[in-house]
Design an enzyme around this catalytic site. Structure first.
Site, short mmCIF file in Angstrom:
data_model
loop_
_atom_site.label_atom_id
_atom_site.label_comp_id
_atom_site.label_asym_id
_atom_site.label_seq_id
_atom_site.Cartn_x
_atom_site.Cartn_y
_atom_site.Cartn_z
N ASN A 22 -24.09 14.72 -31.13
CA ASN A 22 -24.63 15.59 -32.09
C ASN A 22 -24.96 16.90 -31.23
O ASN A 22 -26.02 16.83 -30.70
CB ASN A 22 -25.93 15.09 -32.48
CG ASN A 22 -26.69 15.75 -33.70
OD1 ASN A 22 -26.29 16.91 -33.97
ND2 ASN A 22 -27.51 15.33 -34.52
N ARG A 111 -20.91 14.64 -35.09
CA ARG A 111 -21.56 15.09 -36.09
C ARG A 111 -21.50 16.88 -36.60
O ARG A 111 -21.47 17.46 -35.71
CB ARG A 111 -23.37 14.96 -36.29
CG ARG A 111 -23.96 15.42 -37.25
CD ARG A 111 -25.37 15.71 -37.10
NE ARG A 111 -26.07 16.12 -38.32
CZ ARG A 111 -27.06 16.82 -38.12
NH1 ARG A 111 -27.65 17.44 -36.93
NH2 ARG A 111 -27.76 17.27 -39.58
N HIS A 200 -27.26 15.25 -45.28
CA HIS A 200 -27.68 13.88 -45.02
C HIS A 200 -26.68 12.87 -45.52
O HIS A 200 -26.93 11.75 -45.60
CB HIS A 200 -28.98 13.46 -45.59
CG HIS A 200 -30.19 14.46 -45.04
ND1 HIS A 200 -31.27 14.81 -45.71
CD2 HIS A 200 -30.63 14.66 -43.60
CE1 HIS A 200 -31.93 15.34 -45.09
NE2 HIS A 200 -31.89 15.28 -43.69
N HIS A 228 -33.83 10.10 -48.23
CA HIS A 228 -33.98 10.32 -46.57
C HIS A 228 -34.98 11.29 -46.34
O HIS A 228 -35.07 12.32 -46.62
CB HIS A 228 -32.51 11.02 -46.21
CG HIS A 228 -32.54 11.16 -44.61
ND1 HIS A 228 -31.80 10.51 -43.77
CD2 HIS A 228 -32.95 12.10 -43.79
CE1 HIS A 228 -31.82 10.87 -42.77
NE2 HIS A 228 -32.74 11.75 -42.77
N ARG A 261 -40.04 23.10 -43.84
CA ARG A 261 -39.26 23.82 -44.77
C ARG A 261 -39.99 23.67 -46.07
O ARG A 261 -40.30 22.65 -46.61
CB ARG A 261 -37.83 23.48 -45.05
CG ARG A 261 -37.01 23.78 -43.64
CD ARG A 261 -35.57 23.18 -44.04
NE ARG A 261 -35.27 22.30 -42.62
CZ ARG A 261 -34.44 21.04 -42.51
NH1 ARG A 261 -33.65 21.07 -43.61
NH2 ARG A 261 -34.12 20.62 -41.43
N ARG A 305 -47.34 11.80 -39.56
CA ARG A 305 -48.34 10.94 -38.85
C ARG A 305 -49.59 11.77 -38.86
O ARG A 305 -50.65 11.34 -39.12
CB ARG A 305 -47.86 10.56 -37.75
CG ARG A 305 -47.07 8.97 -37.82
CD ARG A 305 -46.64 8.94 -36.27
NE ARG A 305 -45.58 9.78 -35.92
CZ ARG A 305 -44.49 9.82 -35.09
NH1 ARG A 305 -44.27 8.66 -34.36
NH2 ARG A 305 -43.61 10.89 -34.68
N GLY A 351 -37.39 8.78 -40.52
CA GLY A 351 -38.67 8.44 -40.05
C GLY A 351 -39.91 8.33 -41.09
O GLY A 351 -40.70 7.32 -41.06
N ILE A 352 -40.17 9.13 -42.05
CA ILE A 352 -41.14 8.86 -43.10
C ILE A 352 -40.78 7.72 -43.84
O ILE A 352 -41.52 6.81 -44.18
CB ILE A 352 -41.39 10.00 -43.68
CG1 ILE A 352 -41.76 11.42 -42.96
CG2 ILE A 352 -42.45 9.82 -44.91
CD1 ILE A 352 -41.58 12.60 -43.63
N GLU A 354 -39.10 5.10 -43.63
CA GLU A 354 -39.31 3.87 -42.82
C GLU A 354 -40.40 3.42 -42.52
O GLU A 354 -40.97 2.29 -42.09
CB GLU A 354 -37.94 3.71 -41.71
CG GLU A 354 -36.41 3.76 -41.95
CD GLU A 354 -35.56 4.31 -40.74
OE1 GLU A 354 -36.00 3.62 -39.72
OE2 GLU A 354 -34.63 4.99 -41.01
N ASN A 355 -41.17 4.34 -42.25
CA ASN A 355 -42.77 4.06 -41.67
C ASN A 355 -43.78 4.33 -42.42
O ASN A 355 -44.93 3.70 -42.07
CB ASN A 355 -42.60 4.66 -40.30
CG ASN A 355 -41.59 4.41 -39.54
OD1 ASN A 355 -41.53 3.35 -38.95
ND2 ASN A 355 -40.71 5.26 -39.00
N GLU A 405 -27.22 6.88 -38.29
CA GLU A 405 -26.17 8.01 -38.49
C GLU A 405 -25.01 7.67 -37.21
O GLU A 405 -24.01 7.96 -37.39
CB GLU A 405 -26.76 9.18 -38.66
CG GLU A 405 -27.42 9.57 -40.04
CD GLU A 405 -28.41 10.61 -39.91
OE1 GLU A 405 -29.41 10.42 -39.28
OE2 GLU A 405 -28.19 11.66 -40.31
#
Ligand code: ADP
Length: 424
Positions: A22, A111, A200, A228, A261, A305, A351-352, A354-355, A405
């Site tokens: 990537n 990618r 994504h 995602h 963003r 977080r 990240g968000i 999954e956690n 990915e």
């Protein structure tokens, strides 16, 4: 020899190894992995690429970690050093002569952010593909040239190694015009390509397949909304395995609230702030991309977080940032159901996704009318003991499915290089 190296030699993974890259404007993220098992051999990142301060951080699995200066600093130097590490591990020879077939490097998968309307799937790289990626560069001026630099560096260092380009946009090329067209003059689309492309896609393809496997149902019969939620955030409607709608558009700025963003704003804000604050288009674009979203509202930063922690301590701006994030996300998920006509499962990833049990719980509580009821215990455990499921029995399943990915890119690369080899 590392333990993981031994595993790769002995895992019966006949797909060989794939180098996944990537390449960004000043960094290169990479991994070398076995596409069948997903097992990593190497992974890491080069930073400050293109400068004499370039540095390579590399992990040779399981536990050898090194940081090396790369005084030459070029993309080619990065690739050479990664391949050097691979051969030091006794892996990655071009012809497999010095080891079993499993240890052979079968290809490099890249990618590539924007494939325009030209690329509807991953492809083997040749001169025409390089020219076509270059011709899409105006759609992603920061990303596509860097992705190409990675492809060209691999060509220079290992000319015989097959390469595959995997596009963030390709999966969404199945969207119908009613979902991808903007209500703007026709020639903005025909002359300038102004339409929704979506991003994504590699992640959506991966998690859709995983979700179907976890649910024990064929993907071709499933209606999914996939969310995602990483630094960039989007949702997509996946109907019978293909994308029919998504929130990102011409660029990854459209749609949901993200780390920095804004997501959707009234386009009238451009004229208004140009007039009232004397801001330029470049300045507005920069602010909407880098100083908005969670950062802009909370003042705390782009990391969910930290924003959640500040909100829990009573920081009002952080509370509002989470509320806006969740409201817009729930609204977008509900909107995606229009293109599906029925919802079987809502899939959270990245990240968000999954956690953050908190964000997922908040979203589910706003979507009760779709038949979603949170299973609080399963949600707190991120669905780890429940095959991803975080909802109670009902017409719609909510689930957490970790994305990968790199593995999807590795699988595409192995598949296309194997079929390319058959054609030769
Ligand atoms: P990228 O899009 O760069 O791949 P990730 O998928 O790693 O990013 O997602 C990064 C986001 O995930 C950040 O906002 C980070 O705060 C968030 N995140 C990671 N872990 C947690 C957690 N435990 N709770 C809430 N958010 C988290």
């Amino acid at each position: 020899m590392t333990g993981t190296g031994e595993n790769v030699h002995g895992s019966g993974d006949s797909g060989g190894l794939v180098l996944v890259l990537n390449s960004g404007s000043s960094s290169v993220k990479f991994a070398v992995l076995a596409p069948a098992s997903g097992e990593r051999v190497l992974a890491g990142m080069a930073e400050k690429v293109g400068t004499p301060e370039a540095e390579l951080r590399i992990r040779r699995y399981p536990d050898h970690i090194a940081t090396e200066p790369l005084p030459e600093g070029s993309y080619q130097a990065v690739i050479s050093r990664i391949l050097g590490h691979l051969s030091e591990a006794g892996l990655g020879t071009e012809d497999g002569a010095s080891g079993p077939g499993q240890a052979r490097l079968v290809g490099a998968g890249h990618r590539v952010v924007h494939g325009g309307e030209r690329f509807t799937a991953s492809v083997l790289v040749d001169d025409q593909v390089i020219a076509a990626i270059r011709s899409s560069s105006h759609l992603a001026p920061l990303h596509n040239p860097a992705n190409l630099a990675g492809i060209e560096a691999v060509r220079a260092v290992r000319p015989a190694l097959p390469q595959v380009a995997v596009f963030d946009t390709a999966f969404h090329q199945t969207m119908p015009p009613r979902a991808f067209r903007y209500a703007v003059p026709e020639d903005w689309y025909t002359r300038y390509g102004v339409r929704r492309y979506g991003f994504h896609g590699t992640s959506y393809r991966f998690v859709s397949q995983q979700a179907a496997a976890l649910l024990g149902r064929p993907l071709t019969e499933l209606r999914l909304v996939t969310a995602h939620l990483g630094n960039g955030c989007s949702v997509a409607a996946v109907r019978d395995g293909v994308s029919v709608d998504t929130t990102m558009g011409l660029t990854p700025l459209e749609g949901l609230v993200m780390g920095t963003r804004s997501g959707d704003v009234d386009p009238g804000v451009f004229g208004y702030l140009a007039e009232r604050a004397g801001l330029t288009i470049e300045g507005l674009d920069e602010t909407l991309n880098t100083a908005s979203g969670l950062t802009g509202i909370s003042g705390v930063g782009n990391d969910m977080r930290a924003v959640e922690a500040a909100a829990a301590e009573g920081n009002r701006r952080a509370q509002l940032a989470v509320e806006v994030f969740v409201h817009r996300l729930a609204k977008a998920i509900a909107g995606m159901v229009v293109g599906l006509e029925r919802l079987d499962a809502l899939v959270f990833t990245a990240g968000i996704g999954e956690n953050s049990a908190f964000v997922r719980g908040q979203v589910m509580s706003r979507l009760g009318f779709l038949g979603l009821i949170e299973d609080a215990e399963a949600n707190a455990r991120h669905g780890r003991d429940t095959r991803g499921r975080i909802s109670l029995d009902g017409p719609v399943v909510a689930m957490v499915v970790p994305t990968d990915e790199e593995l999807m890119i590795a699988r595409d690369t192995a598949r296309l290089t194997a079929s390319g080899a058959r054609l030769l």
